[in-house]
Design an enzyme around this catalytic site. Structure first.
Site: not given
Length: 277
Positions: A8, A93, A95-96, A98-99, A128
């Site tokens: 992201k 930063g 979104g690792g 969160s993804a 995120d």
């Protein structure tokens, strides 16, 4: 099943206020790059997580991992064997985590035959996670729960650079000079004609977290300067709270060349990919 968890990228990130409970209000333009982590999910009686891949070091494989917490939030007591093939920098930063959690939710929804949770429900996992679960270019606002699809994006390539220095998110937010900043300018209803038009629009925007992050981690400035110097780079900016930075390119060739040249910098993680439509 095998699922992709794309990076992201916050092309713009305005901090527009702070609620009484301490959560910051955001207004952000979010896209996804065609590079990321992979998850393999298989049925089993108990929940289990294994982490492998080139960026596995330091990534927990227990309840500290957002994947595990997402599974427990979704359906406590259900089982699944999850393997995370980690390629994105941890806490970078982009979104690792969160993804990864969003990809796990999509896969577990299929495996367990359950509908996906709402954006409001997954906010407990992080700001995120809703946009990563949404999975398409979006304007993200509120504390991450309000998502509006963007108009069609022009062909666009992105080069990501992480200088390999941890950026403390809490300290970056704490160092903000002001949390009450103007929102994004109006997004053109028809979208952007080409990458140059998008870059020109983005020039009117900011990442309000970039100045405090650069003050605490000077390597971010070095990465941004290096991206700016690459032929064909339309703009360079930090994503999220750092420290991954990005450069936007209109064509694949210059993006490939930039990534090759920047990858020679010792200690830097560098990747290039098209932006997902």
């Amino acid at each position: 099943m095998r699922l992709f968890a794309p990076a992201k990228v916050n092309l713009a990130l305005h901090v527009t206020g702070r609620r009484d409970d301490g959560y910051h209000l955001l207004d952000s333009l979010v896209v996804f790059a065609d590079i990321g982590d992979w998850l393999d999910i298989a049925p089993t009686e108990a929940l289990g997580l294994t982490v492998s891949g080139p960026r596995a070091a330091g990534v927990p494989a227990d309840r500290r991992n957002l994947i595990w917490r997402a599974a427990e939030l979704f359906a406590p007591g259900q089982g699944a064997a999850i393997t995370l093939d980690k390629h994105l920098p941890h806490a970078g930063g982009i979104g690792g985590g969160s993804a990864d959690a969003a990809a796990a939710l999509r896969g577990l929804s299929t495996l367990w035959g359950l509908p996906l949770p709402s954006a409001e429900a997954v906010l407990a996992l992080g700001a995120d996670v809703p946009v990563c679960l949404f999975g398409r270019p979006a304007r993200m606002s509120g504390i991450g729960e309000t998502l509006v699809p963007l108009p069609s994006l022009p062909p666009l390539w992105i080069v990501l650079v992480n200088p390999g220095v941890e950026v403390p998110t809490g300290a970056v937010f704490k160092a903000l000079v002001t949390a009450d900043n103007p929102p994004l300018p109006e997004i053109p209803a028809e979208g952007w004609q080409d990458a140059a038009a998008l870059a020109a629009w983005l020039a009117q925007t900011r990442n309000d977290l970039e100045p405090p992050a650069r003050a605490q981690v000077p390597e971010i400035g070095r990465a941004l300067d290096a991206l700016d110097d690459c032929p064909g780079c339309l703009m360079a900016r930090m994503s999220g709270s750092g420290g991954t930075c990005f450069g936007l390119f209109a064509e694949a060739g210059p993006a490939h060349l930039a990534a090759d040249n920047l990858g020679a910098e010792e200690g830097w993680w560098v990747a290039q990919a098209p932006v997902r439509a």
